[in-house]
Scaffold this motif. Sequence first.
Motif, short mmCIF file in Angstrom:
data_model
loop_
_atom_site.label_atom_id
_atom_site.label_comp_id
_atom_site.label_asym_id
_atom_site.label_seq_id
_atom_site.Cartn_x
_atom_site.Cartn_y
_atom_site.Cartn_z
N ARG A 67 0.84 -1.19 0.00
CA ARG A 67 0.00 0.00 0.00
C ARG A 67 0.87 1.24 0.00
O ARG A 67 2.00 1.23 0.54
CB ARG A 67 -0.92 0.00 1.21
N PRO A 68 0.40 2.32 -0.57
CA PRO A 68 1.16 3.58 -0.54
C PRO A 68 1.40 4.03 0.90
O PRO A 68 0.56 3.80 1.78
CB PRO A 68 0.25 4.56 -1.28
N ARG A 69 2.52 4.64 1.14
CA ARG A 69 2.85 5.09 2.50
C ARG A 69 1.82 6.06 3.05
O ARG A 69 1.63 6.17 4.26
CB ARG A 69 4.24 5.76 2.53
N THR A 70 1.14 6.76 2.18
CA THR A 70 0.17 7.77 2.63
C THR A 70 -1.24 7.21 2.77
O THR A 70 -2.17 7.95 3.05
CB THR A 70 0.16 8.94 1.64
N ALA A 71 -1.40 5.89 2.55
CA ALA A 71 -2.73 5.28 2.64
C ALA A 71 -2.87 4.49 3.93
O ALA A 71 -1.92 3.88 4.41
CB ALA A 71 -2.97 4.38 1.44
N LEU A 72 -4.07 4.49 4.46
CA LEU A 72 -4.36 3.70 5.65
C LEU A 72 -4.47 2.22 5.27
O LEU A 72 -4.88 1.89 4.16
CB LEU A 72 -5.68 4.15 6.28
N PRO A 73 -4.14 1.32 6.21
CA PRO A 73 -4.43 -0.10 5.96
C PRO A 73 -5.93 -0.34 5.97
O PRO A 73 -6.71 0.54 6.35
CB PRO A 73 -3.72 -0.80 7.12
N ALA A 74 -6.33 -1.54 5.58
CA ALA A 74 -7.77 -1.84 5.52
C ALA A 74 -8.43 -1.70 6.88
O ALA A 74 -9.59 -1.31 6.98
CB ALA A 74 -7.97 -3.25 4.97
N MET A 75 -7.70 -2.05 7.95
CA MET A 75 -8.25 -1.91 9.30
C MET A 75 -7.19 -1.38 10.25
O MET A 75 -6.04 -1.82 10.21
CB MET A 75 -8.80 -3.24 9.83
N VAL A 76 -7.59 -0.44 11.09
CA VAL A 76 -6.77 0.05 12.18
C VAL A 76 -7.46 -0.36 13.47
O VAL A 76 -8.68 -0.20 13.61
CB VAL A 76 -6.62 1.59 12.13
N VAL A 77 -6.71 -0.94 14.41
CA VAL A 77 -7.31 -1.47 15.64
C VAL A 77 -6.83 -0.65 16.84
O VAL A 77 -5.62 -0.49 17.05
CB VAL A 77 -6.94 -2.95 15.85
N GLY A 78 -7.77 -0.12 17.59
CA GLY A 78 -7.45 0.66 18.77
C GLY A 78 -8.21 0.16 19.99
O GLY A 78 -8.95 -0.83 19.93
N VAL A 79 -8.03 0.85 21.11
CA VAL A 79 -8.68 0.49 22.37
C VAL A 79 -9.53 1.66 22.84
O VAL A 79 -9.11 2.83 22.75
CB VAL A 79 -7.63 0.12 23.44
N ALA A 80 -10.70 1.37 23.34
CA ALA A 80 -11.61 2.41 23.81
C ALA A 80 -10.95 3.28 24.87
O ALA A 80 -10.31 2.76 25.79
CB ALA A 80 -12.88 1.77 24.36
N GLY A 81 -11.11 4.57 24.71
CA GLY A 81 -10.58 5.50 25.68
C GLY A 81 -9.12 5.83 25.52
O GLY A 81 -8.55 6.59 26.31
N GLN A 82 -8.45 5.26 24.49
CA GLN A 82 -7.03 5.55 24.24
C GLN A 82 -6.86 6.14 22.85
O GLN A 82 -7.59 5.79 21.92
CB GLN A 82 -6.20 4.26 24.35
N ALA A 83 -5.89 7.02 22.71
CA ALA A 83 -5.57 7.54 21.39
C ALA A 83 -5.06 6.40 20.51
O ALA A 83 -4.41 5.47 20.99
CB ALA A 83 -4.52 8.64 21.50
N THR A 84 -5.36 6.47 19.22
CA THR A 84 -4.97 5.42 18.28
C THR A 84 -3.95 5.96 17.30
O THR A 84 -4.25 6.86 16.52
CB THR A 84 -6.19 4.89 17.50
N VAL A 85 -2.73 5.41 17.36
CA VAL A 85 -1.68 5.83 16.44
C VAL A 85 -1.98 5.25 15.06
O VAL A 85 -2.30 4.06 14.92
CB VAL A 85 -0.30 5.35 16.94
N LEU A 86 -1.87 6.09 14.04
CA LEU A 86 -2.15 5.66 12.67
C LEU A 86 -0.84 5.41 11.93
O LEU A 86 0.12 6.19 12.07
CB LEU A 86 -2.96 6.73 11.92
N PRO A 87 -0.76 4.36 11.13
CA PRO A 87 0.47 4.07 10.38
C PRO A 87 0.59 4.95 9.14
O PRO A 87 0.53 4.50 8.00
CB PRO A 87 0.30 2.59 10.01
#
Length: 692
Positions: A49-69
Amino acid sequence: MNNRTLVERARHAGLSLRWRDAAGEMHRVSNESLRRLLAVLEGHAPPPRPRTALPAMVVGVAGQATVLPLPPGDAGGRFRLVLENGTEIEGKLRLMRGHPALPPVGVCGYHRLEVGDTPPATLAIAPPSCPRVSRMCAGGSVRAWGLGVQVYGLRMTGDGGIGHFGAVETLARTAAARGADALAISPAHAMFAARPGQYSPYSPSSRLFLNGLLADPHAVFDTATVQAAVVKEGTAYVDTLRQLEDAPLIDWVRASTCRYQLLRRLYDERIAASPPKAMRDFRKAGGRALEQHALFEALHAYFSTRGERGSDWRRWPVAMRQPDSPEVARFAQEFAHDVTFHVFVQWLAATSLARVCAGAQTAGMRIGLIKDMAVGVDPTGSECWARQSEFLLGASIGAPPDALSPLGQDWGLTTFSPAGLRATGYRAFIDTLRAGFAHGGGLRIDHVMALERLWIIPQGGASAEGSYLSFPVRDLMRLVALEAMRADAMVIGEDLGTVTTAFRKAAGAHGIMGMNVLFFERTPQGMFKPPAAWSPHATAMTTTHDLPTVAGWWQGTDIAWREKLHQLPAGLDPNTLHDERENDRTALWSALMQDRPATAARGRSGEKPPPDAAGAEKVVEEAIGFVGRAACPLALMAVEDMLGLAEQPNLPGTTSGHPNWQRRYPGMSATLLSGHETRRRFNRLRAGRAHE
C-alpha cells in the motif's frame, strides 16, 4: 541473491532466523528453508500500500488515542469518523510517537475512518479486555465451575454410534442441576462429509461451520418422523445402528455413513420440496460463505468418487479450483439438490447447537457452553478453497523438534496468511471468532500462542526445516476482546508448553485466561503447588484431552501405552520413567494431603494409595477437591475424571494403535453423572469452589 537480501526479506515477512529448542540450544534456520518459506509468504502478499494510505483496518482500544500508520507529515490533518451507530465525528489528528494519531474514541465497534484524501478504512475499537468470569458470574456465593466433555463420546438411545448436540443438551441440564456454570465441549467444526475417515476434531475442513454429524434430528423433527425414516432404511440398517450404539469405540466410517444416510432421507422426504421458512432465513443470513461451503461439500463428494485426486481440491480440474468460475456456477445449478442438502445439514446443526446453549442457560448455568477453536484448518478443506488468498497454501503448521518429538511435528494443517489478514482487514480471523462465539458463553482458543507466532513448515519438508512466523499479536488480541464483548463471552487460551512470560502477561491484560493443569502446576523444585498459589488469571483443570486422566496418570496407563506403541523418547529407559512417575505420585499425594480440609480428612488414611484402580479412585476424589480449591476464577473438570476413567481421549503423536477420538462414555447422557462415586466427587468439587 546474497544472504543479506535473503535475511531482509525474511525479517520483513515475519520469519525468525533462529529458534531455541526445549533444551535451550539455539538453532539457525537454513537459507534453503527461508527461500522455500518466502516463496509461500510472498506469493500471498498483496501489492504494497502507498505510505500515505491507511491499511484496511486500524485497531485501537476504547478511551485511548490510536496511532495511525501514516507518515509524520500528516499530523494536524483532519479526520472524519462514522461510528456504527451512525454518529459522525470530525476533528484534527494529533502527534504521538512520531506519527499522527486519533484522539480517544469511547465507543467499541467497527467504525468508518476517513483521513484526508486517502481511501476510507475500518477503525476497530476494542474494550480493554474480554468479559471476565467474575462479572459473568457476579452475585453467586460459589466460584464458577464446569465440566469438559467430548461431544462424540456421549450416548443417547438411537444416536447410531456418534454423540450429538442433543446429548450435550441433556448433559448440560444435568450438570447445571448439580451447580455447574459451564460446559466446555470438543471442537464442533465442519469436517468432510465425503471423508468419514478423518475425524480428529482439531483437523477441520472449516471453522466457520459445524460438523453435520453432531446435528440432532430431533431439534427439527418429531420422534415419530425420525423413527419412521430409520425404519424405511431397512432391517439391516436398524441392526447396524444397534451394533454401532452398543460398541465401546466409535466406528467413524460406518457410523458417519449411517448418520448421513438418515439425514439424506429426512431431507429428501421432508425438506427438499418445500424448505421451511426458518431454513430459508438461515440460508439467506449465511450468505456467500454458507453457499460456498455447501457447494464445496457437493463438489468434494462428486470428485471423491472419481479417484484419489478428487479428495484434494488443489488437484481438481483447474476451473473447479476457483469458487467464482463459470464452471463452478454451472455445477451449482446442476447439483442444486445436493448443495441444498448441505445447507440443510448446517441449518440442522446450528439449530441443535442453539438449543444446547439455550437449554444450558435456562437450566441455570451462568456461563453456558464453552466452544473450542482449533489452531488451523485442513488445506484441502472448504475454508481454504473459498478463501485461498487468506491462507498459507503451500505451508503447514506444527512444532519444532524437541525431546518428546525429535523429528518435530507436522499437524497437516495450515493457517492464516499474515499479509492476507492485513490486506482484508482481518476478515478471516474475525469471521472465525464470530463462528466460535456463536450461541455460546465462552471460547477456548487452541494453541493461543498462534496469535503471536506459529511454526510453519514448507510443503513436503521436514519439521526441522521450518521457522517461526510472527503475527500481529496486538491487533489480534484486541479483536478477540472486541468479539468476546459483542458475544458477551469469556475466553480461555490454551497456553501449555513453551509460552513466553510477556505473552502470558499480555493475554492476561486482555482478559484471555490461561490454563492451570494439575500435572503442570509445580514449583521449580518439582513440588506440586498448593491451589491457593494457582493463577487468578487462568482456568483450573485436572487434565485435558491430550493428557492422562487422573486415574490413568496414577496407574501409569499413559506410560503403558507409550511403551506398547514405542513412543518413549529415544534413549529413555522405561524403568526410569516408571521411577519418575512413582516419585511424582509421592509428591502429588503429599500435596493433596497437606491441602486437604479437616472436614474431608475424617475417617481417611493419609497413606499413599497403591497405583491400581482402587488406589486411583481415592486419588481422583482428592484431586478434584484440590483443583476445586484453586484460586482460579473458573474450574473445569473433565468428565473422564468425574467418572474416574483411566483412558484419555487422545494420545498425541500417534495416528494408529491408540483409539484417538473414538472412546464413548460408559452410560447414557441422562444418567452419566448419577453414579454414587460421581456424586461424591461432585460434593468435593462444590466444597472446593465454596472454599475461600
